[in-house]
Scaffold this active site. Structure first.
Site, PDB file in Angstrom:
ATOM      1  N   ASP A 122       0.876  -1.162   0.000  1.00 12.99           N
ATOM      2  CA  ASP A 122       0.000   0.000   0.000  1.00 12.99           C
ATOM      3  C   ASP A 122       0.925   1.226   0.000  1.00 12.99           C
ATOM      4  O   ASP A 122       2.102   1.111   0.341  1.00 12.99           O
ATOM      5  CB  ASP A 122      -0.864  -0.072   1.261  1.00 12.99           C
ATOM      6  N   ASP A 144       0.081   5.089   1.003  1.00 17.60           N
ATOM      7  CA  ASP A 144      -0.038   6.055   2.102  1.00 17.60           C
ATOM      8  C   ASP A 144      -0.030   5.365   3.462  1.00 17.60           C
ATOM      9  O   ASP A 144      -0.847   4.479   3.720  1.00 17.60           O
ATOM     10  CB  ASP A 144      -1.321   6.881   1.930  1.00 17.60           C
TER      11      ASP A 144
HETATM   12 MG   LIG Z   1      -2.695   3.229   3.591  1.00 14.71          MG
END
Ligand SMILES: [Mg+2]
Ligand SMILES: [Zn+2]
Length: 211
Positions: free
Chosen positions: A7, A9
């Site tokens: 992922d 962020d």
């Molecule tokens: Mg995230």
């Protein structure tokens, strides 16, 4: 295992508190974009274990009018150059730009790529020529865990495991294989698991923690 899907962020770069809107979200401008500590080194470590690395990220910010598409490329160049400087390599970056309530019409849709759906993970695995059960999915959100579990990946949660999270993971059987404070620690857990050295601590559900 052959690959690690990350992922973005909260895993690769820091989340930002947008005080005006009162939300914690992705960076919306250049100065807000900062790689988290030891991320390039962690990716290098994963590469050294023979693992390909790709980013799979929901980015509804453009659809919501928070940022210009060019900015996504700017952030991307920064990630790639810092990882390269540490001797690491990212094999692919995949975004879902959609959102069901997008302001920008062309992104307003219920798609198959927005996590917890698994479209992005499937695309990344196909390009990397690996099976999804040969991938780790690393994320700091419940959608990451759900997508990873549905896809048959081994999942790693980045952050602090709190009891209130269990309600989202237990019912859907999406309890992560490991919990790590950051990507560097996650990479070390992966190394332990792959080399059989040391004991990695796995996540405990509320139920098993009580037992
Ligand atoms: Mg995230
Ligand atoms: Zn999508």
């Amino acid at each position: 295992m052959k690959a690690v899907l990350l992922d973005r962020d909260g895993v690769v770069n820091a989340l930002v508190y947008h005080q005006d809107a009162g939300v914690i979200d992705a960076p919306f401008n250049r100065s807000q974009f900062k790689l988290l500590p030891r991320v390039p080194e962690a990716i290098r470590l994963l590469n050294d274990l023979g693992l390909s690395v790709a980013i799979v990220s929901n980015q509804p910010g453009i659809a919501k009018g928070h940022l210009k598409p060019e900015l996504l490329k700017t952030f991307e160049r920064r990630i790639l150059s810092q990882v390269r400087a540490a001797g690491g390599r990212i094999n692919g970056i995949y975004y879902c730009l959609h959102h069901p309530e997008a302001k920008v019409r062309k992104f307003r849709q219920r798609c198959r790529c927005r996590k917890p759906e698994i479209g992005l993970l499937e695309k990344a695995a196909a390009d990397l020529r690996v099976r999804l059960d040969e991938c780790y999915m690393v994320g700091d959100g419940i959608p990451d865990l759900l997508a990873g579990t549905r896809a048959g990946c081994r999942t790693i949660f980045i952050g602090r495991w709190k009891c209130e999270i269990c309600q989202f993971t237990e019912g859907s059987h999406a309890l992560p294989s490991f919990v790590a404070g950051d990507l560097w620690t996650a990479a070390q857990l992966i190394r332990s698991e792959m080399t059989g050295a040391g004991q990695a601590t796995s996540a405990q559900s509320c139920l098993s923690a009580q037992a």
